[in-house]
Design a protein around this motif. Sequence first.
Motif, mmCIF file in Angstrom:
data_model
loop_
_atom_site.group_PDB
_atom_site.id
_atom_site.type_symbol
_atom_site.label_atom_id
_atom_site.label_comp_id
_atom_site.label_asym_id
_atom_site.label_seq_id
_atom_site.Cartn_x
_atom_site.Cartn_y
_atom_site.Cartn_z
ATOM 1 N N VAL A 1 0.613 -1.028 -0.015
ATOM 2 C CA VAL A 1 -0.050 -0.096 0.050
ATOM 3 C C VAL A 1 0.652 1.373 -0.077
ATOM 4 O O VAL A 1 2.017 1.111 0.358
ATOM 5 C CB VAL A 1 -0.926 0.147 1.107
ATOM 6 C CG1 VAL A 1 -1.944 -1.124 1.059
ATOM 7 C CG2 VAL A 1 -0.106 -0.080 2.471
ATOM 8 N N SER B 1 1.519 6.161 3.139
ATOM 9 C CA SER B 1 0.471 6.854 3.997
ATOM 10 C C SER B 1 -0.607 5.952 4.543
ATOM 11 O O SER B 1 -1.183 6.226 5.448
ATOM 12 C CB SER B 1 -0.016 8.061 3.322
ATOM 13 O OG SER B 1 -0.935 7.603 2.244
ATOM 14 N N GLN B 2 -1.070 5.021 3.841
ATOM 15 C CA GLN B 2 -1.968 4.065 4.307
ATOM 16 C C GLN B 2 -1.413 2.798 5.057
ATOM 17 O O GLN B 2 -2.352 1.997 5.238
ATOM 18 C CB GLN B 2 -2.558 3.544 2.875
ATOM 19 C CG GLN B 2 -3.174 4.456 1.950
ATOM 20 C CD GLN B 2 -4.322 5.168 2.548
ATOM 21 O OE1 GLN B 2 -4.967 4.649 3.588
ATOM 22 N NE2 GLN B 2 -4.671 6.529 2.409
ATOM 23 N N ALA C 1 -3.699 2.266 8.088
ATOM 24 C CA ALA C 1 -4.953 1.885 7.639
ATOM 25 C C ALA C 1 -4.874 0.544 7.243
ATOM 26 O O ALA C 1 -5.942 -0.574 7.707
ATOM 27 C CB ALA C 1 -5.608 2.630 6.414
ATOM 28 N N MET C 2 -3.969 0.128 6.650
ATOM 29 C CA MET C 2 -3.796 -1.318 6.401
ATOM 30 C C MET C 2 -3.557 -2.217 7.716
ATOM 31 O O MET C 2 -3.974 -3.308 7.633
ATOM 32 C CB MET C 2 -2.580 -1.417 5.318
ATOM 33 C CG MET C 2 -2.440 -2.931 4.866
ATOM 34 S SD MET C 2 -3.814 -3.154 3.660
ATOM 35 C CE MET C 2 -3.288 -5.015 3.123
ATOM 36 N N GLN D 1 -5.019 -1.721 10.443
ATOM 37 C CA GLN D 1 -6.352 -2.025 10.888
ATOM 38 C C GLN D 1 -6.800 -2.861 10.290
ATOM 39 O O GLN D 1 -7.716 -3.943 10.676
ATOM 40 C CB GLN D 1 -7.136 -0.379 10.936
ATOM 41 C CG GLN D 1 -6.488 0.613 11.600
ATOM 42 C CD GLN D 1 -6.705 0.667 12.900
ATOM 43 O OE1 GLN D 1 -7.254 -0.390 13.331
ATOM 44 N NE2 GLN D 1 -6.875 1.842 13.466
ATOM 45 N N ARG D 2 -6.951 -3.058 8.953
ATOM 46 C CA ARG D 2 -7.780 -3.985 7.925
ATOM 47 C C ARG D 2 -7.469 -5.131 8.458
ATOM 48 O O ARG D 2 -7.938 -6.414 8.245
ATOM 49 C CB ARG D 2 -7.591 -3.603 6.618
ATOM 50 C CG ARG D 2 -8.085 -2.214 6.093
ATOM 51 C CD ARG D 2 -9.600 -2.288 6.020
ATOM 52 N NE ARG D 2 -9.941 -2.781 4.932
ATOM 53 C CZ ARG D 2 -10.508 -2.406 3.796
ATOM 54 N NH1 ARG D 2 -10.470 -1.021 3.506
ATOM 55 N NH2 ARG D 2 -10.978 -3.248 2.520
ATOM 56 N N ALA E 1 -8.353 -5.213 0.192
ATOM 57 C CA ALA E 1 -7.940 -4.107 1.035
ATOM 58 C C ALA E 1 -7.065 -3.472 0.300
ATOM 59 O O ALA E 1 -6.821 -2.200 0.339
ATOM 60 C CB ALA E 1 -7.669 -4.711 2.306
ATOM 61 N N ALA E 2 -5.880 -4.075 -0.012
ATOM 62 C CA ALA E 2 -4.562 -3.332 -0.600
ATOM 63 C C ALA E 2 -5.039 -2.406 -1.677
ATOM 64 O O ALA E 2 -4.618 -1.600 -1.987
ATOM 65 C CB ALA E 2 -3.766 -4.398 -1.080
ATOM 66 N N GLU F 1 -8.187 -1.201 -2.648
ATOM 67 C CA GLU F 1 -9.105 -0.167 -2.233
ATOM 68 C C GLU F 1 -8.294 1.026 -1.483
ATOM 69 O O GLU F 1 -8.609 2.084 -1.701
ATOM 70 C CB GLU F 1 -10.047 -0.785 -1.026
ATOM 71 C CG GLU F 1 -11.263 -1.493 -1.774
ATOM 72 C CD GLU F 1 -12.204 -2.379 -0.569
ATOM 73 O OE1 GLU F 1 -12.433 -3.207 -0.983
ATOM 74 O OE2 GLU F 1 -12.098 -1.735 0.530
ATOM 75 N N LEU F 2 -6.987 0.570 -0.986
ATOM 76 C CA LEU F 2 -6.320 1.704 -0.193
ATOM 77 C C LEU F 2 -5.265 2.276 -1.273
ATOM 78 O O LEU F 2 -4.243 2.886 -0.890
ATOM 79 C CB LEU F 2 -5.528 1.159 1.109
ATOM 80 C CG LEU F 2 -6.358 0.800 2.228
ATOM 81 C CD1 LEU F 2 -5.689 -0.267 3.262
ATOM 82 C CD2 LEU F 2 -7.004 1.954 2.811
ATOM 83 N N GLY F 3 -5.169 1.983 -2.441
ATOM 84 C CA GLY F 3 -4.607 2.349 -3.530
ATOM 85 C C GLY F 3 -3.211 1.629 -3.875
ATOM 86 O O GLY F 3 -2.452 2.152 -4.315
#
Length: 472
Positions: free
Chosen positions: A346, A349-350, A353-354, A356-357, A407-408, A410-412
């Motif tokens: 990812v 910056s993500q 968030a990753m 958490q996912r 997830a990866a 979706e997070l760009g």
Amino acid sequence: MDKALAQFINEMKQTIRDPKRMLLDQADRASYAYDASFGFYLPDVVIQPTASDEVAEIMKLANRYQVPVYPRGQGTSLSGGPLPVKGGVVLDFSRWDTTLEIDPEDMLAIVSPGVLTAAIDQAAREYGLMYPPDPSSAHVSTIGGNLAENAGGPKGLKYGVTKDYVLGLEVVTPEGAIIRTGGRTVKNVTGYDLTKLIVGSEGTLGIITEAILKLVPRPPATQTLMALFADMVDSGRAISKVLTAGIVPAKMELMDQASIAAVEAYEPRGLPLDVDALLLIELDGHPAAIAEEIVKVERLCKEVGAREVKVAANEVEAAELWRARKLVSPAIVRMKPTKISEDATVPRSQIPAMFQRLKAIKEKYRIDLVVFGHAGDGNLHPNIIADVRNQEEMERVEQAVAELFAAAVELGGTLSGEHGIGTMKAPFMEMELGEAGLDMMKRIKASWDPNHILNPGKIFPEPGQKLVLRHD
Ligand SMILES: Cc1cc2nc3c(=O)[nH]c(=O)nc-3n(C[C@H](O)[C@H](O)[C@H](O)COP(=O)(O)OP(=O)(O)OC[C@H]3O[C@@H](n4cnc5c(N)ncnc54)[C@H](O)[C@@H]3O)c2cc1C
């Protein structure tokens, strides 16, 4: 054996210079039926070429008789890359390690496809130079395999990955022509950049028979730090904090609680078991600059919640810490026999968030998920530890892997930062590339390999194909 294959083998016997380099016995062929991922596919014949013109002849004959050809280095692929999924020929390049030349003036290395990657950096060291790409498998994987997979490693954070160090290639095309791409110069904009197209093409567009690699000056000093975190999400914040403060460490590697515990159970290293995650950070460069950066990195990590930051007192202590990171892979397979090693990546910056996912996926599917890897460049290695004999568990694992990829993306991010698509991730390609993007890739493949002879069954999803992690 069908007639065309028998004719191919007969003609090959007359073409190959050393008959001992053609393996037909079942026991010999079985050694080439697997890699470090899943599945067992027996090739009909294994050939060990050691010259470009020999490879060109093999490809011409393979086209004439429509026999699939699968290039192979050391078979350490985690994505099924070298597996002969449609039978045919495996071309084993691990024996072809004859050339390893360093040119200190042009700062480059010229290598045969079967040279082990770590040997290139070792040879460069004698001239004060460095070949930075450092996959964890560098001591056991070939440069041919690294080029085909565009392999990366911890140093990717500061120095980039394999593709950033390739100046030129000799390639045998799927139809048997020998071409050269790029050359010995750092700059080269003559026509399309075929070098970059071949690197990372997973052995589907051409066979690499020689590479010219860029070397860089070896940094005069390195220093290692270990930062401990009570919450893995904070370690993700620390990575962003350090990088946005203008410090680019050579490496920034993450180990979560499960991987720390696995290493301590496997070979006790004195790592703390009461943390959620740790970051291993290597700074390199001029000693005075490193001394300043250590102070800053310590402060920045503490600002986002690091419980403690330890600086390795000397090279021995630093090597001990990096050994702990290297032990994660062998240590986690002690937990359960089956390791599904992912490399979803990812944007930096993500990373929080990753994390958490990943926590949510672990709970939802009740899987043993271990997270470690090259967190500094967003290339995490979520590894799922399971038992392939437990079908119910493997079904949950397959769902978890699919959700992890989603997830990866979706997070760009991307399905794969370094292990490649192979057979394992092919069903998910359209999710990331879209229909038109995937179609453009298929058209490139068709123009290079009109008879679909080279490494068929890889990268592109086959009709009805779905993720299968079992050996069935
Ligand atoms: C413990 C472990 C740790 C690993 N760590 C990392 C890591 O940190 N980073 C990383 O990127 N990968 C890692 N890997 C994955 C693997 O080591 C890499 O993908 C490596 O590049 C494969 O090299 P190989 O020689 O084993 O090639 P193989 O596995 O034999 O082949 C890989 C691909 O390359 C193609 N190929 C091989 N040689 C040629 C050639 N001469 N011309 C054209 N195509 C060719 C094959 O067809 C196949 O598609 C790891 C694997 C293991 C088992």
